[in-house]
Design an enzyme around this catalytic site. Structure first.
Site, PDB file in Angstrom:
ATOM      1  N   HIS A   8       0.510  -1.177   0.301  1.00 46.78           N
ATOM      2  CA  HIS A   8      -0.156   0.320   0.006  1.00 46.78           C
ATOM      3  C   HIS A   8       1.030   1.217   0.377  1.00 46.78           C
ATOM      4  CE1 HIS A   8      -3.329  -2.250   2.189  1.00 46.78           C
ATOM      5  NE2 HIS A   8      -3.541  -2.169   1.480  1.00 46.78           N
ATOM      6  N   ARG A  31      -2.536  -6.107  -8.260  1.00 49.88           N
ATOM      7  CA  ARG A  31      -1.039  -6.741  -8.480  1.00 49.88           C
ATOM      8  C   ARG A  31      -1.225  -7.593  -9.260  1.00 49.88           C
ATOM      9  NH1 ARG A  31      -2.976  -7.824  -2.274  1.00 49.88           N
ATOM     10  NH2 ARG A  31      -5.049  -7.932  -3.052  1.00 49.88           N
ATOM     11  N   LYS A  63     -15.056  -7.424   5.550  1.00 51.28           N
ATOM     12  CA  LYS A  63     -14.288  -8.432   5.400  1.00 51.28           C
ATOM     13  C   LYS A  63     -13.486  -8.111   7.436  1.00 51.28           C
ATOM     14  CE  LYS A  63     -11.533  -7.614   1.792  1.00 51.28           C
ATOM     15  NZ  LYS A  63     -10.006  -6.722   1.161  1.00 51.28           N
ATOM     16  N   SER A 115      -2.921  -7.345   2.860  1.00 50.37           N
ATOM     17  CA  SER A 115      -3.248  -7.957   3.982  1.00 50.37           C
ATOM     18  C   SER A 115      -3.364  -9.074   4.677  1.00 50.37           C
ATOM     19  CB  SER A 115      -4.185  -6.655   5.118  1.00 50.37           C
ATOM     20  OG  SER A 115      -4.038  -5.301   4.419  1.00 50.37           O
TER      21      SER A 115
HETATM   22  P1  ADP Z   1     -10.382  -3.342   0.147  1.00 47.21           P
HETATM   23  O1  ADP Z   1     -10.859  -4.341   0.921  1.00 47.21           O
HETATM   24  O2  ADP Z   1     -10.735  -2.173  -0.520  1.00 47.21           O
HETATM   25  O3  ADP Z   1      -9.337  -3.804  -1.478  1.00 47.21           O
HETATM   26  P2  ADP Z   1      -7.413  -3.693   0.947  1.00 47.21           P
HETATM   27  O4  ADP Z   1      -6.346  -2.401   2.292  1.00 47.21           O
HETATM   28  O5  ADP Z   1      -7.243  -4.722   0.882  1.00 47.21           O
HETATM   29  O6  ADP Z   1      -8.827  -3.035   0.624  1.00 47.21           O
HETATM   30  O7  ADP Z   1      -6.802  -2.888  -0.474  1.00 47.21           O
HETATM   31  C1  ADP Z   1      -7.012  -1.118  -0.560  1.00 47.21           C
HETATM   32  C2  ADP Z   1      -6.076  -1.448  -2.127  1.00 47.21           C
HETATM   33  O8  ADP Z   1      -4.426  -1.748  -2.550  1.00 47.21           O
HETATM   34  C3  ADP Z   1      -7.083  -1.734  -3.263  1.00 47.21           C
HETATM   35  O9  ADP Z   1      -7.153  -1.624  -4.712  1.00 47.21           O
HETATM   36  C4  ADP Z   1      -6.000  -2.919  -3.460  1.00 47.21           C
HETATM   37  O10 ADP Z   1      -5.785  -4.416  -4.408  1.00 47.21           O
HETATM   38  C5  ADP Z   1      -4.520  -2.297  -2.918  1.00 47.21           C
HETATM   39  N1  ADP Z   1      -3.647  -3.623  -2.772  1.00 47.21           N
HETATM   40  C6  ADP Z   1      -2.967  -4.172  -1.727  1.00 47.21           C
HETATM   41  N2  ADP Z   1      -1.967  -4.897  -2.036  1.00 47.21           N
HETATM   42  C7  ADP Z   1      -1.529  -4.472  -2.324  1.00 47.21           C
HETATM   43  C8  ADP Z   1       0.295  -4.238  -3.025  1.00 47.21           C
HETATM   44  N3  ADP Z   1       0.784  -5.477  -2.314  1.00 47.21           N
HETATM   45  N4  ADP Z   1       0.727  -3.584  -3.797  1.00 47.21           N
HETATM   46  C9  ADP Z   1      -0.094  -2.524  -4.193  1.00 47.21           C
HETATM   47  N5  ADP Z   1      -1.440  -2.858  -4.417  1.00 47.21           N
HETATM   48  C10 ADP Z   1      -2.429  -3.422  -2.979  1.00 47.21           C
END
Ligand code: ADP
Length: 168
Positions: free
Chosen positions: A18, A92, A42, A130
């Site tokens: 992130h 990803r 979630k 995450s």
């Molecule tokens: P959500 O529950 O809305 O998917 P996340 O916190 O899981 O929220 O992810 C927020 C954003 O960050 C999403 O667009 C996800 O695809 C992106 N994301 C998650 N992990 C990574 C990563 N390792 N590298 C780049 N982007 C990521």
């Protein structure tokens, strides 16, 4: 006019993946607003306050960033209220692509004025999520290279507290 991006997500917790996306977006936008959703479907490890506090701590030294609580309504409405230029998301792999495409299309149907900008994950963070971080940490694995150090400490403490509770 100031170019602002709104990066919505659950950030449970914020990872280096992130962070990388946010930092790269600050090269394109004047400001990146991270909107932490607190009523996600979630099951979260950290509650809303904790996720916001961690994101704030990590981003306090990253110029051009800000952390806010997701208002809970439509993300496009929040984007309009904050006068953002675009919503920011990361992908990803193909699975992410399909998911992000459907969200982007749905958001466009709700408000055609709000664009979605999607950044490709950096090679080294392509396998980082995450949920994987939490799973490894739960079993005592070392996740220090995948999350900022405050997040690493918070996860260790969280599982420690949970295991203390179980043994009471
Ligand atoms: P959500 O529950 O809305 O998917 P996340 O916190 O899981 O929220 O992810 C927020 C954003 O960050 C999403 O667009 C996800 O695809 C992106 N994301 C998650 N992990 C990574 C990563 N390792 N590298 C780049 N982007 C990521």
């Amino acid at each position: 006019m100031k170019k602002i991006a709104l990066f919505p997500g659950s950030f449970d917790p914020l990872t280096n993946g992130h962070l990388d996306t946010i930092e790269r977006a600050t090269n394109i936008f004047d400001e990146v607003i991270v909107a932490v959703s607190t009523n996600t479907t979630k099951k979260s490890l950290f509650n809303g306050e904790e996720r916001i506090a961690l994101a704030k701590e990590v981003l306090k030294d990253v110029p051009g960033t800000k952390v806010v609580r997701h208002t809970g309504g439509l993300t496009v409405d929040m984007a309009e209220e904050l006068h953002v230029s675009a919503m920011l998301r990361g992908i990803r792999n193909m699975k992410d692509y399909e998911y992000e495409e459907s969200i982007a299309m749905m958001n466009r149907s709700q408000n055609p004025k709000i664009e979605t900008v999607i950044l490709m994950a950096s090679e080294k963070y392509r396998f980082l999520s995450s949920s994987l971080i939490k799973e490894v940490a739960m079993f005592g694995g070392d996740i220090s290279e995948f999350v900022p150090s405050v997040v690493n400490q918070a996860i260790i403490k969280k599982y420690q507290d949970m295991s203390d509770d179980e043994h009471m």
